[in-house]
Design a protein around this motif. Structure first.
Motif, mmCIF file in Angstrom:
data_model
loop_
_atom_site.group_PDB
_atom_site.id
_atom_site.type_symbol
_atom_site.label_atom_id
_atom_site.label_comp_id
_atom_site.label_asym_id
_atom_site.label_seq_id
_atom_site.Cartn_x
_atom_site.Cartn_y
_atom_site.Cartn_z
ATOM 1 N N ASN A 111 0.799 -1.224 0.000
ATOM 2 C CA ASN A 111 0.000 0.000 0.000
ATOM 3 C C ASN A 111 0.828 1.269 0.000
ATOM 4 O OD1 ASN A 111 -3.053 -0.569 0.274
ATOM 5 N ND2 ASN A 111 -2.041 -2.105 1.543
ATOM 6 N N CYS A 112 2.050 1.175 0.487
ATOM 7 C CA CYS A 112 2.852 2.401 0.591
ATOM 8 C C CYS A 112 4.143 2.336 -0.219
ATOM 9 C CB CYS A 112 3.180 2.680 2.055
ATOM 10 S SG CYS A 112 1.728 2.825 3.068
ATOM 11 N N GLY A 113 4.269 1.334 -1.068
ATOM 12 C CA GLY A 113 5.513 1.254 -1.837
ATOM 13 C C GLY A 113 5.303 0.754 -3.248
ATOM 14 N N PHE A 114 4.079 0.884 -3.744
ATOM 15 C CA PHE A 114 3.818 0.328 -5.067
ATOM 16 C C PHE A 114 4.485 1.112 -6.201
ATOM 17 C CE2 PHE A 114 0.994 -2.439 -7.631
ATOM 18 C CZ PHE A 114 1.302 -3.587 -6.944
ATOM 19 N N GLY A 115 4.847 2.356 -5.903
ATOM 20 C CA GLY A 115 5.560 3.160 -6.900
ATOM 21 C C GLY A 115 6.879 2.524 -7.290
ATOM 22 N N VAL A 116 7.428 1.697 -6.395
ATOM 23 C CA VAL A 116 8.695 1.009 -6.678
ATOM 24 C C VAL A 116 8.552 0.190 -7.962
ATOM 25 C CG1 VAL A 116 10.275 -0.768 -5.811
ATOM 26 C CG2 VAL A 116 9.327 0.911 -4.242
ATOM 27 N N LEU A 117 7.376 -0.334 -8.202
ATOM 28 C CA LEU A 117 7.148 -1.118 -9.420
ATOM 29 C C LEU A 117 6.643 -0.226 -10.562
ATOM 30 C CD1 LEU A 117 5.383 -4.317 -8.052
ATOM 31 C CD2 LEU A 117 7.726 -4.095 -8.816
ATOM 32 N N PHE A 118 5.746 0.696 -10.224
ATOM 33 C CA PHE A 118 5.080 1.457 -11.281
ATOM 34 C C PHE A 118 6.002 2.461 -11.991
ATOM 35 C CE2 PHE A 118 1.366 -0.522 -9.858
ATOM 36 C CZ PHE A 118 0.355 -0.290 -10.786
ATOM 37 N N VAL A 119 6.876 3.102 -11.224
ATOM 38 C CA VAL A 119 7.736 4.115 -11.848
ATOM 39 C C VAL A 119 8.710 3.466 -12.847
ATOM 40 C CG1 VAL A 119 9.459 5.915 -11.406
ATOM 41 C CG2 VAL A 119 7.455 5.723 -9.917
ATOM 42 N N PRO A 120 9.444 2.407 -12.473
ATOM 43 C CA PRO A 120 10.297 1.758 -13.473
ATOM 44 C C PRO A 120 9.490 1.152 -14.618
ATOM 45 C CG PRO A 120 10.882 1.008 -11.279
ATOM 46 C CD PRO A 120 9.610 1.769 -11.151
ATOM 47 N N ALA A 121 8.285 0.639 -14.298
ATOM 48 C CA ALA A 121 7.443 0.069 -15.362
ATOM 49 C C ALA A 121 7.118 1.135 -16.406
ATOM 50 C CB ALA A 121 6.160 -0.500 -14.763
ATOM 51 N N ALA A 122 6.866 2.361 -15.932
ATOM 52 C CA ALA A 122 6.592 3.461 -16.859
ATOM 53 C C ALA A 122 7.825 3.746 -17.707
ATOM 54 C CB ALA A 122 6.185 4.711 -16.082
ATOM 55 N N GLY A 123 9.006 3.674 -17.079
ATOM 56 C CA GLY A 123 10.260 3.886 -17.811
ATOM 57 C C GLY A 123 10.447 2.833 -18.889
ATOM 58 N N ILE A 124 10.197 1.579 -18.527
ATOM 59 C CA ILE A 124 10.354 0.486 -19.497
ATOM 60 C C ILE A 124 9.349 0.643 -20.641
ATOM 61 C CG2 ILE A 124 10.108 -2.035 -19.786
ATOM 62 C CD1 ILE A 124 11.221 -2.241 -16.853
ATOM 63 N N MET A 125 8.113 1.054 -20.268
ATOM 64 C CA MET A 125 7.104 1.245 -21.304
ATOM 65 C C MET A 125 7.542 2.343 -22.283
ATOM 66 S SD MET A 125 3.058 1.746 -20.797
ATOM 67 C CE MET A 125 2.947 3.387 -21.466
ATOM 68 N N LEU A 126 8.177 3.380 -21.726
ATOM 69 C CA LEU A 126 8.678 4.452 -22.598
ATOM 70 C C LEU A 126 9.771 3.935 -23.526
ATOM 71 C CD1 LEU A 126 8.908 7.674 -20.413
ATOM 72 C CD2 LEU A 126 7.719 7.437 -22.575
ATOM 73 N N LEU A 127 10.628 3.078 -22.987
ATOM 74 C CA LEU A 127 11.701 2.518 -23.822
ATOM 75 C C LEU A 127 11.117 1.717 -24.981
ATOM 76 C CD1 LEU A 127 14.421 1.190 -21.326
ATOM 77 C CD2 LEU A 127 14.609 3.131 -22.867
ATOM 78 N N ILE A 128 10.044 0.987 -24.676
ATOM 79 C CA ILE A 128 9.457 0.121 -25.701
ATOM 80 C C ILE A 128 8.556 0.909 -26.661
ATOM 81 C CG2 ILE A 128 7.971 -1.906 -26.079
ATOM 82 C CD1 ILE A 128 8.889 -2.841 -23.229
ATOM 83 N N LYS A 129 7.670 1.726 -26.070
ATOM 84 C CA LYS A 129 6.644 2.390 -26.901
ATOM 85 C C LYS A 129 6.890 3.890 -27.089
ATOM 86 C CE LYS A 129 3.228 -0.955 -26.952
ATOM 87 N NZ LYS A 129 2.203 -1.295 -27.911
ATOM 88 N N GLY A 130 7.938 4.405 -26.464
ATOM 89 C CA GLY A 130 8.153 5.848 -26.455
ATOM 90 C C GLY A 130 8.208 6.459 -27.848
ATOM 91 N N ASN A 131 9.008 5.862 -28.728
ATOM 92 C CA ASN A 131 9.157 6.419 -30.078
ATOM 93 C C ASN A 131 7.840 6.408 -30.834
ATOM 94 O OD1 ASN A 131 11.859 7.136 -29.976
ATOM 95 N ND2 ASN A 131 12.501 5.018 -30.334
ATOM 96 N N PHE A 132 7.075 5.332 -30.627
ATOM 97 C CA PHE A 132 5.770 5.210 -31.295
ATOM 98 C C PHE A 132 4.828 6.319 -30.811
ATOM 99 C CE2 PHE A 132 1.396 3.588 -30.962
ATOM 100 C CZ PHE A 132 1.099 3.447 -32.315
#
Lengths: 236, 531
Positions: free
Chosen positions: B316-337
């Motif tokens: 409940n108080c640390g889920f950003g640990v997963l979500f923030v890097p996940a957003a970074g990875i998503m940008l790496l994959i889909k960012g250019n698109f």
């Protein structure tokens, strides 16, 4: 070692401790007795720097707790009536945390932890989480942590509750040994036989006021401490 | 007896409505009403509003394809998923970790009454979470298709069935987690892993939902026929929403039977689980733990131990640990698109990209608010930090550092991903980095400040300080507000460049950090020492 002058602590309108003065010398085991809600825990917590108070002064080895709380806390150890410790730590981690706070060097802490854990038969449990400890085991751990840094003054609230007879006996020996080395102990108890046998001095508190204090002989004379206590309690 | 225990549970659940922790006294009736309205506005308005938006777009197409029942099925399943998402994480704690379990079990109260009072709260929470997803769909149906009393009654029956399904599933999962916890050594991490799998599945479906719904609407008749043929219960369940009596009776009976089976399982196993202690091997304390450390390192270790000791706290108080890097990875994959999809005529949007990326990161990082409940979680062991020779500012710093570290490190990773993928000028890059990397400090200090101002030290279940306290709610929504203000403000002002805008925001953020530091060091430390 401990000087309390005119201590007054109020909770809203109610005076929990009223103009209490007390002096504890080096080498003394000082018992603190009184009925439930008399103000014992409030007094002990004020000495330990947990509660602030409205009037009076508390000095530990000459240092004022209100003015220099950290300096005072370095000189004392406090064990509450209910040892709510960090359940999420193991016993070993907890003791090391306390040792870190008091800046105890690695070798010294290792030696002391091993010694006291052995005395209280807690060695095999130190790697287990405190959450799995019984009340008595937590009490033993709290006692070990209090003795780790050689405090000048040890304040204990009902220290014998939950201890098995052997551990209670060991604690009494440790208390005496501590005071023989020049330390002092101030503790509350409802077990008057223990207070009578163990304490050099005793103070009786009622309704927040100190009603009698002094050496055991001065307080009880030829009577038993229980008789004196009950008589004083009966007086209005 | 049930009534007494249920009232106690309800009071714990809605404590912040009735009790002002800041003033340490009961709220007035109007204060309670205000808190309730705020809750309804937040939950009903935000979640219910977005569900209603989807419902409006699919109701008519599905109805015109003659598969209205599928409309109800669709939203019932969303409601079940949302209800379970909201309840599954705290069912285990609510049932088995309550600090008053021993006390209640020692009293002349039947075990079933204790269990019933606890799971009733789970039922209420499950109903609230699922109703905000399902009832808007029922209302939209009435508005789009015209008032239909049968459909209204059917919808309400369906909501009741959903509540039973959510409750029974959440309790079953809670039971599984409890059983695992008794057998696994690092039960908190096992709990986190199990929950992450569940949440991962939830979000997988959530992100695919748009495609699934679009596909469903486009081929409604085909899917309708398939479901009717191979999953008759689902078809029958959907008919509940239309108020068909026989399907209502059938589905209600099935849901009640499912709930009853879970109830008997819970009742039969509660005593043994609630009174068990996890298995732990006898072992010697590791030697390295006896090495002397500085006070600040030791305090930080203590705070990390607290954080990692509870799966509920970590999730409940640390889920950003997963979500923030996940957003970074998503940008790496889909960012250019994504960048190439921005049309040339929307130049303003392209210029705003650095600001949007900072705002997005702030929103995701807001899920980390470990400092907010950290004071409340000291609970009855607060005497320790108060009686030890510790400068309270050191204690506060350790609590702030945990949130800062678990947020800053993922943010650095996110920043690296952004810098690799998104073309920005040097000034934009510098200001993007500064503004993004300042946020973890800002949010950590803010969470800490709220945590000190509004602690709850008398909880009997850690769910209360971690999930249900005002401090946590304010910390999360405060950080969200910052992210939204950052992006919204840019589009409102328009006149400044992204780099200058971010520079101004960073400067304001830095000043706010300095002010909060000062408050925590003086007033905050003083409050903490006398709590």
């Amino acid at each position: 070692m401990l000087t309390i002058e005119h201590l007054t602590k109020q909770y809203d309108e109610k005076k929990a401790v009223d103009d209490l003065s007390l002096h504890i010398q080096r080498g003394e085991i000082y018992g603190f007795i009184g009925h439930n809600g008399a103000g014992k825990t409030t007094t002990l917590k004020s000495i330990a720097g947990i509660l602030s108070f409205e009037e009076g002064t508390i000095k530990i080895d000459g240092t004022d707790i209100s003015k220099e709380p950290l300096e005072c806390k370095k000189k004392i150890a406090y064990i509450p009536d209910n040892p709510d410790l960090y359940d999420y730590m193991t016993g070993a981690k907890y003791l090391n945390f306390i040792a870190d706070v008091f800046g105890i060097p690695t070798d010294t802490r290792k030696e002391k932890i091993e010694k006291y854990a052995e005395i209280f038969a807690l060695t095999d449990d130190l790697a287990s989480p405190i959450a799995s400890y019984s009340h008595g085991m937590k009490q033993k751990l709290a006692i070990i942590s209090a003795w780790l840094h050689d405090p000048k003054l040890i304040i204990m609230d009902e220290p014998f509750v939950g201890l098995d007879p052997k551990a209670a006996h060991l604690l009494k020996e440790m208390m005496r040994e501590h005071c023989d080395k020049g330390g002092a102990i101030f503790f509350s108890t409802h077990v008057l036989e223990v207070a009578e046998k163990l304490c050099d001095k005793v103070a009786i508190i009622k309704g927040g006021k100190l009603i009698k204090a002094g050496t055991m002989e001065q307080v009880k004379g030829d009577e038993s401490l229980e008789d004196v206590f009950l008589e004083l309690e009966a007086e209005k | 007896m049930y009534k007494i225990l249920f009232k106690k549970q309800l009071f714990e659940l809605f404590r912040s409505w009735f009790f002002d922790a800041k003033k340490n006294k009961a709220r007035s009736k109007s204060g309670t009403l205000l808190m309730a309205l705020l809750f309804v506005a937040l939950i009903g308005g935000v979640v219910g509003g977005s569900i209603a938006f989807v419902a409006v777009s699919v109701c008519e197409p599905l109805a015109s394809a003659g598969v209205q029942w599928m409309y109800f099925d669709l939203f019932a399943m969303i409601a079940v998923a949302l209800g379970m998402f909201g309840s599954v994480l705290n069912t285990f704690s609510e049932l088995y970790l309550a600090k008053d379990n021993d006390l209640l079990l020692s009293m002349p109260i039947p075990v079933s009454t204790v269990v019933a009072s606890r799971v009733s709260v789970t039922f209420i929470m499950g109903t609230v979470y699922s109703a905000v997803a399902f009832l808007p769909a029922v209302i939209v149906y009435q508005l789009v298709m015209g008032f239909d009393i049968a459909a209204l009654v059917g919808g309400l029956f369906m909501q009741l069935e959903i509540s039973f399904i959510v409750w029974a599933s959440a309790c079953l999962l809670g039971l599984v987690v409890a059983k695992i916890s008794l057998k696994v050594k690092n039960s908190s991490f096992a709990g986190v892993a199990a929950s992450i799998i569940f949440i991962g599945l939830y979000y997988y479906v959530y992100f695919k939902a748009e495609v699934i719904i679009r596909d469903l609407v486009a081929n409604a008749a085909v899917y309708g026929a398939k479901i009717k043929g191979s999953a008759y219960f689902l078809y029958s369940w959907g008919l509940n929403g239309l108020g068909k009596p026989l399907p209502i009776l059938l589905c209600l009976a099935v849901c009640l039977a499912f709930a009853a089976a879970i109830w008997f399982m819970l009742k039969g196993t509660f005593m043994s689980i609630a009174t068990s202690t996890p298995k732990s091997k006898k072992a010697k304390a590791p030697r390295k733990s006896q090495k002397a450390r500085s006070v600040s390192r030791s305090l930080l270790g203590k705070e990390f131990s607290l954080f990692s000791s509870s799966s509920l706290y970590m999730l409940n108080c640390g889920f950003g640990v997963l979500f923030v890097p996940a957003a970074g990875i998503m940008l790496l994959i889909k960012g250019n698109f994504i960048l190439s999809a921005i049309p040339a005529e929307l130049a303003a949007l392209a210029e705003a990209i650095p600001v949007i990326l900072v705002g997005g990161a702030c929103l995701l990082a807001s899920m980390n608010d470990s400092a907010a409940p950290s004071v409340s979680l000291e609970g009855k062991s607060l005497w320790l930090i108060q009686s030890l020779p510790l400068d309270m500012w050191q204690v506060i710093k350790a609590k702030v550092k945990v949130q800062f570290l678990i947020t800053e490190i993922p943010m650095i990773f996110y920043c690296l991903c952004v810098v690799i993928v998104v073309p920005m000028s040097v000034a934009e890059t510098v200001m993007f980095l500064l503004c993004t990397l300042t946020f973890p400090l800002l949010s950590s200090l803010f969470s800490m400040m709220i945590g000190i101002k509004m602690p709850i030290l008398t909880w009997t279940n850690e769910v209360v300080p971690i999930k249900q306290s005002s401090s946590v709610m304010i910390a999360i929504f405060g950080s969200w507000g910052y992210g939204l203000l950052l992006v919204g403000g840019y589009f409102l002002l328009k006149t400044v460049s992204a780099a200058w805008y971010l520079a101004a925001f960073t400067a304001v953020g830095a000043v706010a950090c300095a002010l909060m530091c000062r408050w925590l060091k003086t007033k905050g430390a003083q409050i903490l020492s006398t709590l």
